[in-house]
Motif scaffolding. Structure first.
Motif, PDB file in Angstrom:
ATOM      1  N   ALA A 263       0.219  -1.434   8.781  1.00  0.00           N
ATOM      2  CA  ALA A 263      -0.937  -2.291   9.066  1.00  0.00           C
ATOM      3  C   ALA A 263      -2.232  -1.794   8.443  1.00  0.00           C
ATOM      4  CB  ALA A 263      -1.120  -2.432  10.572  1.00  0.00           C
ATOM      5  N   GLN A 264      -2.478  -0.464   8.489  1.00  0.00           N
ATOM      6  CA  GLN A 264      -3.767   0.044   8.013  1.00  0.00           C
ATOM      7  C   GLN A 264      -3.969  -0.234   6.529  1.00  0.00           C
ATOM      8  OE1 GLN A 264      -5.990   0.967  10.229  1.00  0.00           O
ATOM      9  NE2 GLN A 264      -4.412   0.671  11.784  1.00  0.00           N
ATOM     10  N   GLY A 265      -2.877  -0.319   5.767  1.00  0.00           N
ATOM     11  CA  GLY A 265      -2.981  -0.659   4.352  1.00  0.00           C
ATOM     12  C   GLY A 265      -3.538  -2.053   4.127  1.00  0.00           C
ATOM     13  N   ILE A 266      -3.346  -2.936   5.102  1.00  0.00           N
ATOM     14  CA  ILE A 266      -3.911  -4.288   5.026  1.00  0.00           C
ATOM     15  C   ILE A 266      -5.379  -4.254   5.440  1.00  0.00           C
ATOM     16  CG2 ILE A 266      -3.783  -6.645   5.928  1.00  0.00           C
ATOM     17  CD1 ILE A 266      -0.772  -6.253   6.280  1.00  0.00           C
ATOM     18  N   PHE A 267      -5.690  -3.528   6.515  1.00  0.00           N
ATOM     19  CA  PHE A 267      -7.065  -3.500   7.019  1.00  0.00           C
ATOM     20  C   PHE A 267      -8.041  -2.898   5.999  1.00  0.00           C
ATOM     21  CE2 PHE A 267      -4.877  -3.193  11.338  1.00  0.00           C
ATOM     22  CZ  PHE A 267      -4.958  -4.557  11.539  1.00  0.00           C
ATOM     23  N   VAL A 268      -7.637  -1.805   5.339  1.00  0.00           N
ATOM     24  CA  VAL A 268      -8.572  -1.161   4.414  1.00  0.00           C
ATOM     25  C   VAL A 268      -8.783  -2.009   3.151  1.00  0.00           C
ATOM     26  CG1 VAL A 268      -8.085   1.168   5.240  1.00  0.00           C
ATOM     27  CG2 VAL A 268      -6.751   0.248   3.326  1.00  0.00           C
ATOM     28  N   ASN A 269      -7.913  -2.977   2.921  1.00  0.00           N
ATOM     29  CA  ASN A 269      -8.067  -3.881   1.772  1.00  0.00           C
ATOM     30  C   ASN A 269      -8.604  -5.255   2.181  1.00  0.00           C
ATOM     31  OD1 ASN A 269      -7.050  -2.503  -0.732  1.00  0.00           O
ATOM     32  ND2 ASN A 269      -5.269  -2.171   0.587  1.00  0.00           N
ATOM     33  N   PHE A 270      -9.123  -5.355   3.416  1.00  0.00           N
ATOM     34  CA  PHE A 270      -9.541  -6.659   3.927  1.00  0.00           C
ATOM     35  C   PHE A 270     -10.600  -7.328   3.052  1.00  0.00           C
ATOM     36  CE2 PHE A 270     -12.643  -9.105   6.433  1.00  0.00           C
ATOM     37  CZ  PHE A 270     -11.834 -10.185   6.767  1.00  0.00           C
TER      38      PHE A 270
ATOM     39  N   SER B 129      -7.368  18.167   0.381  1.00  0.00           N
ATOM     40  CA  SER B 129      -7.394  16.813   0.944  1.00  0.00           C
ATOM     41  C   SER B 129      -6.171  16.605   1.833  1.00  0.00           C
ATOM     42  CB  SER B 129      -7.403  15.782  -0.191  1.00  0.00           C
ATOM     43  OG  SER B 129      -7.429  14.474   0.327  1.00  0.00           O
ATOM     44  N   LYS B 130      -6.430  16.314   3.081  1.00  0.00           N
ATOM     45  CA  LYS B 130      -5.332  16.132   4.034  1.00  0.00           C
ATOM     46  C   LYS B 130      -4.861  14.688   4.036  1.00  0.00           C
ATOM     47  CE  LYS B 130      -4.053  17.028   8.858  1.00  0.00           C
ATOM     48  NZ  LYS B 130      -4.529  17.379  10.211  1.00  0.00           N
ATOM     49  N   GLY B 131      -3.562  14.496   4.230  1.00  0.00           N
ATOM     50  CA  GLY B 131      -3.009  13.147   4.300  1.00  0.00           C
ATOM     51  C   GLY B 131      -1.927  13.049   5.348  1.00  0.00           C
ATOM     52  N   PHE B 132      -1.459  11.820   5.570  1.00  0.00           N
ATOM     53  CA  PHE B 132      -0.362  11.576   6.506  1.00  0.00           C
ATOM     54  C   PHE B 132       0.623  10.598   5.878  1.00  0.00           C
ATOM     55  CE2 PHE B 132      -3.828  12.667   9.459  1.00  0.00           C
ATOM     56  CZ  PHE B 132      -3.193  13.600  10.259  1.00  0.00           C
ATOM     57  N   LEU B 133       1.891  10.740   6.230  1.00  0.00           N
ATOM     58  CA  LEU B 133       2.855   9.686   5.945  1.00  0.00           C
ATOM     59  C   LEU B 133       2.597   8.611   6.995  1.00  0.00           C
ATOM     60  CD1 LEU B 133       6.107  11.738   5.284  1.00  0.00           C
ATOM     61  CD2 LEU B 133       4.619  10.657   3.602  1.00  0.00           C
TER      62      LEU B 133
ATOM     63  N   SER C  79       7.841   3.354   6.990  1.00  0.00           N
ATOM     64  CA  SER C  79       6.913   4.100   7.842  1.00  0.00           C
ATOM     65  C   SER C  79       7.629   5.324   8.407  1.00  0.00           C
ATOM     66  CB  SER C  79       6.395   3.214   8.975  1.00  0.00           C
ATOM     67  OG  SER C  79       5.658   2.130   8.456  1.00  0.00           O
ATOM     68  N   PHE C  80       6.831   6.257   8.947  1.00  0.00           N
ATOM     69  CA  PHE C  80       7.376   7.537   9.406  1.00  0.00           C
ATOM     70  C   PHE C  80       6.767   7.907  10.757  1.00  0.00           C
ATOM     71  CE2 PHE C  80       7.121   7.290   4.864  1.00  0.00           C
ATOM     72  CZ  PHE C  80       8.323   7.803   4.390  1.00  0.00           C
ATOM     73  N   ARG C  81       7.612   8.349  11.667  1.00  0.00           N
ATOM     74  CA  ARG C  81       7.128   8.855  12.954  1.00  0.00           C
ATOM     75  C   ARG C  81       7.960  10.071  13.342  1.00  0.00           C
ATOM     76  NH1 ARG C  81       5.916   3.167  16.305  1.00  0.00           N
ATOM     77  NH2 ARG C  81       4.588   2.287  14.659  1.00  0.00           N
ATOM     78  N   ASN C  82       7.279  11.134  13.694  1.00  0.00           N
ATOM     79  CA  ASN C  82       7.961  12.377  14.038  1.00  0.00           C
ATOM     80  C   ASN C  82       8.435  12.311  15.489  1.00  0.00           C
ATOM     81  OD1 ASN C  82       8.986  14.921  13.804  1.00  0.00           O
ATOM     82  ND2 ASN C  82       7.014  15.973  13.900  1.00  0.00           N
ATOM     83  N   GLU C  83       9.472  11.518  15.726  1.00  0.00           N
ATOM     84  CA  GLU C  83       9.985  11.279  17.079  1.00  0.00           C
ATOM     85  C   GLU C  83      10.370  12.594  17.758  1.00  0.00           C
ATOM     86  OE1 GLU C  83      10.041   8.657  18.867  1.00  0.00           O
ATOM     87  OE2 GLU C  83       9.592   7.069  17.423  1.00  0.00           O
TER      88      GLU C  83
ATOM     89  N   SER D 298       0.843  -1.198   0.000  1.00  0.00           N
ATOM     90  CA  SER D 298       0.000   0.000   0.000  1.00  0.00           C
ATOM     91  C   SER D 298       0.876   1.246   0.000  1.00  0.00           C
ATOM     92  CB  SER D 298      -0.932  -0.002   1.220  1.00  0.00           C
ATOM     93  OG  SER D 298      -0.186  -0.032   2.415  1.00  0.00           O
ATOM     94  N   THR D 299       0.252   2.394  -0.233  1.00  0.00           N
ATOM     95  CA  THR D 299       1.015   3.633  -0.348  1.00  0.00           C
ATOM     96  C   THR D 299       1.478   4.140   1.019  1.00  0.00           C
ATOM     97  OG1 THR D 299      -0.993   4.972  -0.221  1.00  0.00           O
ATOM     98  CG2 THR D 299      -0.232   4.325  -2.415  1.00  0.00           C
ATOM     99  N   MET D 300       2.628   4.822   0.997  1.00  0.00           N
ATOM    100  CA  MET D 300       3.132   5.451   2.221  1.00  0.00           C
ATOM    101  C   MET D 300       2.331   6.707   2.546  1.00  0.00           C
ATOM    102  SD  MET D 300       7.247   4.979   1.748  1.00  0.00           S
ATOM    103  CE  MET D 300       7.328   5.091  -0.028  1.00  0.00           C
TER     104      MET D 300
END
Length: 648
Positions: free
Chosen positions: A210-217, A201-205, A238-242, A93-95
């Protein structure tokens, strides 16, 4: 040949309780070699800070040639060990992800860490990191209260905002300069962005894959013929703004992950393959032993499930598979454990969570999480997307079952809910509401509570009282069940695993001088073989090309070193980047085509034809368990050669 600081001790076969001295001994060994390891990582360009020529950027790293190859080797082994061997589906799935996905999953509101600020400099730090460091300091200064401080340290990342503020006040925690900290406040770790030229349209990195798997369940279920259980894997960035990145690859802002979502019937979490691993012994650190400041316990997986220490067979099976994978990539047993989440650090919907942790010079580090997430994720997406995420399992023979149904007390029901009456009646008559009706019945008519709060979604929330409805039992003929599947999720931080492999594999060998060696397993070694001509003469070129071509054709990655250094120095260079095998071309090669094969750890050599040596390397890379060779097999099959004097 002496080996200096090389930790190579086998644990006893049976250890009912892990003796702390094993961990302490290994921890001391890792810290002793830390400075030398860091030097090699930088000098041999395993990785470096992003934009290093401009001073670097915290939490971002670029991989050099050996680091890149090591990462790809680990991922290749992961895919083989899990996706292929377990017969999993795989998606990519997309980042960049639309915000509605994370609004639905709860990340937008709840995916945060607590930050505290230096009141003098305004510098921000993660509250749990400051708390952990302060407890370490107190343990050294006031050993009488060691148990209290250790428990606070263990629970550091599970405290609420109020608890953190109380602990900072209780222990008078300050910065290293003595400055006071602000009150803790939540900081969302997701990187936000805009999609499209107008930014409408707002988005997030994505902070996880995991969510890419759930939305394609729904599509995955259809692809799998509508059958459960099944698993889907995904590898990606994946990305996290530590808040405060530190410890090299351990805590970064961009990182590779490999995740598995195993979908299962919530009423049946047994695992047919568990029989294979039920007698596997692993080191467990359950919550009870953490709270009592006790050490880990070594236990068979089957016994842990029987004692309800591990929630179910499927969760235990994946813990066992993870253990075997981590051993295969080269992590030492005494530096590996599975720690259970404490009650106050586990998500409210989770039924059990265990982290695979590796011991490093920084202490114990989480490298893979294993969670029974129940049906939370699919239920959340079903609620917000209005898409049916349920699975239907048919009975062999139709059954007559007793079910609970609600009956509104009209006209009181209509008068109370007004315009929402029809919506609420339809909702409570749907099959998906059966579990809700059971809860309402328990709360209002069994526990005699005054009201029940029914939360349909973020916007709709209803207060239901006994005066408005009645719940009756009725019999209903059913041909099967519809339900939202539960999810067992193993999640792997590949960057962290890579760093732990570097620490666990590194040692210093002492011959006439100290030599750095990465003892990578052949499976994950960045480069599998080095080709070394004993001389730089022109007459060696045809043999070099022939050997390189033969290795490449066999799928064996190779490096050719034709520098003017002595053969001994070139061997040392290959050892320092962890190349397990070296093919040496000498004057005899020119005469009869034979070559020598050197193994990195023993430094022993054998001689054979090029065809024999290439085959031997292929079998060594395959490994004994998969029908290949160990080095001892090669020594017995081929003619051994004395170590060259220059290497000695």
């Amino acid at each position: 040949m002496k080996v200096n600081s090389h930790y190579n001790r086998e644990l006893p076969k049976k250890i009912p309780v892990r003796v702390l001295r094993y961990e302490n001994e290994f921890a001391k060994y890792l810290k002793t070699n830390k400075e030398q390891l860091d030097n090699v990582i930088v000098r041999r360009f395993f990785y470096t800070q992003t934009a290093e020529i401009y001073g670097g950027t915290k939490g971002l790293f670029d991989l050099g040639p050996p680091g890149c190859a090591l990462k790809q080797s680990i991922l290749k082994l992961w895919r083989q060990h899990f996706t292929i061997q377990e017969g999993m589906l795989e998606v990519e799935s997309t980042m960049l992800t639309p915000s509605i996905v994370f609004d639905s999953s709860g990340h937008t509101k709840r995916f945060h860490d607590f930050v505290v600020q230096d009141l003098e400099t305004n510098e921000c730090s993660r509250a749990d990191h400051i708390l952990e460091d302060w407890m370490e300091k107190l343990i050294e200064e006031k050993p009488k209260n060691k148990e209290e401080y250790q428990l606070v340290k263990i629970k550091a990342d599970s405290y609420t905002k109020e608890e953190i503020d109380e602990l900072f006040e209780k222990y008078q925690i300050t910065t290293k300069s003595g400055n006071k900290f602000s009150k803790a406040k939540p900081f969302n770790l997701m990187f936000g962005t805009q999609i499209g030229p107008l930014g409408s349209s707002k988005g997030f990195l994505r902070p996880e894959t995991a969510q890419g798997i759930f939305v394609n369940f729904k599509r995955l279920l259809e692809y799998n013929g509508g059958k459960l259980p099944f698993a889907c894997s995904q590898i990606g960035t994946s990305f996290r703004n530590e808040i405060s990145p530190r410890q090299g690859l351990i805590r970064v802002r961009e990182f590779p992950m490999a995740e598995i979502e195993h979908f299962v019937d919530p009423l049946d979490k047994s695992c047919k393959k568990f029989e294979i691993l039920k007698d596997l012994e692993i080191s467990l650190f359950p919550k009870g032993r953490q709270e009592n400041n006790e050490g880990c316990i070594v236990m068979k997986l089957g016994e842990a499930v029987e004692k309800k220490m591990i929630n179910n067979e499927t969760l235990a099976y994946y813990m066992g598979r993870t253990y075997l994978f981590l051993k295969k990539v080269g992590l030492k047993e005494e530096g590996l454990r599975f720690r259970q989440h404490l009650d106050n650090e586990m998500a409210h919907y989770a039924q059990d969570c265990w982290d695979a942790e590796a011991l490093t010079s920084y202490g114990w580090v989480e490298i893979a999480g294993h969670a029974d997430r129940a049906a939370y994720d699919l239920s959340a997406h079903m609620k917000h997307s209005k898409q049916d995420m349920r699975v239907f399992i048919g009975y062999d023979v139709p059954r007559v079952e007793e079910v609970l149904v609600f009956k509104p007390k009209m006209p009181a029901f209509g008068k109370h809910f007004k315009r929402d009456t029809r919506f609420l009646m339809d909702y409570l008559k749907s099959e998906s509401a059966e579990s809700i009706i059971q809860l309402i019945n328990e709360e209002l008519f069994i526990k005699n509570k005054e009201s029940y709060t029914l939360k349909v979604d973020e916007e709709k929330c209803f207060q239901i009282t006994p005066e408005l409805i009645q719940i009756v039992k009725t019999k209903k003929k059913k041909t099967g069940r519809r339900f939202v599947p539960s999810v067992i999720e193993p999640s792997f931080g590949i960057g962290r695993i890579m760093y732990c492999v570097l620490e666990h594999s590194f040692y210093v060998r002492q011959d006439e001088e100290l030599k750095n060696v990465f003892q990578f397993t052949p499976f994950v070694a960045p480069v599998k073989c080095c080709v070394l001509p004993i001389s730089m003469r022109e007459e060696f070129e045809p043999s070099i090309n022939k050997v390189a071509y033969a290795l490449g054709s066999a799928g064996i990655s190779r490096k050719i070193d034709v520098s003017g250094a002595t053969i001994g120095k070139r061997y040392a260079r290959t050892d320092e980047i962890g190349i397990p095998f070296t093919v040496t071309i000498d004057f005899q090669t020119i005469e009869d085509g034979s070559v020598t094969l050197r193994e990195r750890d023993s430094t022993k050599q054998v001689r054979g034809t090029l065809k024999e040596i290439v085959y031997a390397i292929q079998m060594l890379l395959k490994g004994k368990k998969d029908g290949g060779f160990e080095w001892e097999d090669v020594l017995s099959k081929y003619t051994q050669v004395k170590r060259p004097e220059k290497e000695k």
